[in-house]
Structures are given as C-alpha cells and as structure tokens.
Design an enzyme around this catalytic site. Structure first.
Site, PDB file in Angstrom:
ATOM      1  N   MET A   1       0.843  -1.169   0.000  1.00  0.00           N
ATOM      2  CA  MET A   1       0.000   0.000   0.000  1.00  0.00           C
ATOM      3  C   MET A   1       0.891   1.235   0.000  1.00  0.00           C
ATOM      4  SD  MET A   1      -2.586   1.311   3.027  1.00  0.00           S
ATOM      5  CE  MET A   1      -1.645   0.615   4.347  1.00  0.00           C
ATOM      6  N   PRO A   2       1.038   1.925  -1.129  1.00  0.00           N
ATOM      7  CA  PRO A   2       1.824   3.153  -1.173  1.00  0.00           C
ATOM      8  C   PRO A   2       1.123   4.278  -0.415  1.00  0.00           C
ATOM      9  CG  PRO A   2       1.531   2.234  -3.372  1.00  0.00           C
ATOM     10  CD  PRO A   2       0.623   1.491  -2.460  1.00  0.00           C
ATOM     11  N   ILE A   3       1.904   5.013   0.371  1.00  0.00           N
ATOM     12  CA  ILE A   3       1.395   6.194   1.067  1.00  0.00           C
ATOM     13  C   ILE A   3       2.240   7.376   0.612  1.00  0.00           C
ATOM     14  CG2 ILE A   3       0.983   7.317   3.281  1.00  0.00           C
ATOM     15  CD1 ILE A   3       0.816   4.493   4.511  1.00  0.00           C
ATOM     16  N   ALA A  38      -5.391   1.065  -3.413  1.00  0.00           N
ATOM     17  CA  ALA A  38      -4.296   0.853  -2.464  1.00  0.00           C
ATOM     18  C   ALA A  38      -3.473   2.120  -2.224  1.00  0.00           C
ATOM     19  CB  ALA A  38      -3.375  -0.262  -2.969  1.00  0.00           C
ATOM     20  N   LYS A  40      -2.710   5.690  -0.981  1.00  0.00           N
ATOM     21  CA  LYS A  40      -3.160   6.660   0.027  1.00  0.00           C
ATOM     22  C   LYS A  40      -2.346   7.939  -0.149  1.00  0.00           C
ATOM     23  CE  LYS A  40      -5.341   3.195   1.996  1.00  0.00           C
ATOM     24  NZ  LYS A  40      -6.201   2.541   1.084  1.00  0.00           N
TER      25      LYS A  40
END
Length: 62
Positions: A1-3, A38, A40
């Site tokens: 999950m890239p933030i 995915a 954020k």
C-alpha cells in the site's frame, strides 16, 4: 500500500487538490503496478509563516 505525502503552502482550491490526488494516484498505479484503491495520499498545507527559503519567511517576501 503506497502512502504519498504532499506538503505545500496553503492556497490551492479543492478542485486543484482533487486533480492532484487523481494524477498522483494514476502515476503511482502505473509505476508501482498496484490498484488505485491501495494508494493513500496525505496533503499537508503549511501557513506562509511556517515556510522559509533562503532565511526569509514566505510571509515576509515582497
């Protein structure tokens, strides 16, 4: 999950932030090969008195 965290000075419209979120999400989807759900994004806005460049606060620039 890239933030992804975006820090910028205040002053952008809601429409500009929506466009930023959409385009950054698309770039991450394409490069990280992940679903858009995915991704954020956190947008942090700074006051002009909380940002300095070259020893001068942004609020003091003329």
């Amino acid at each position: 999950m890239p933030i992804i965290q975006v820090e910028m000075l205040k002053g952008r419209t809601l429409e500009q932030k929506r466009a930023l979120a959409e385009k950054v999400t698309q770039a991450v989807v394409e490069t990280a090969n992940c679903p858009k759900e995915a991704v954020k994004i956190i947008i942090r806005e700074m006051e002009f008195e909380n940002y300095s460049q070259g020893g001068v606060l942004k609020c003091d620039e003329k």
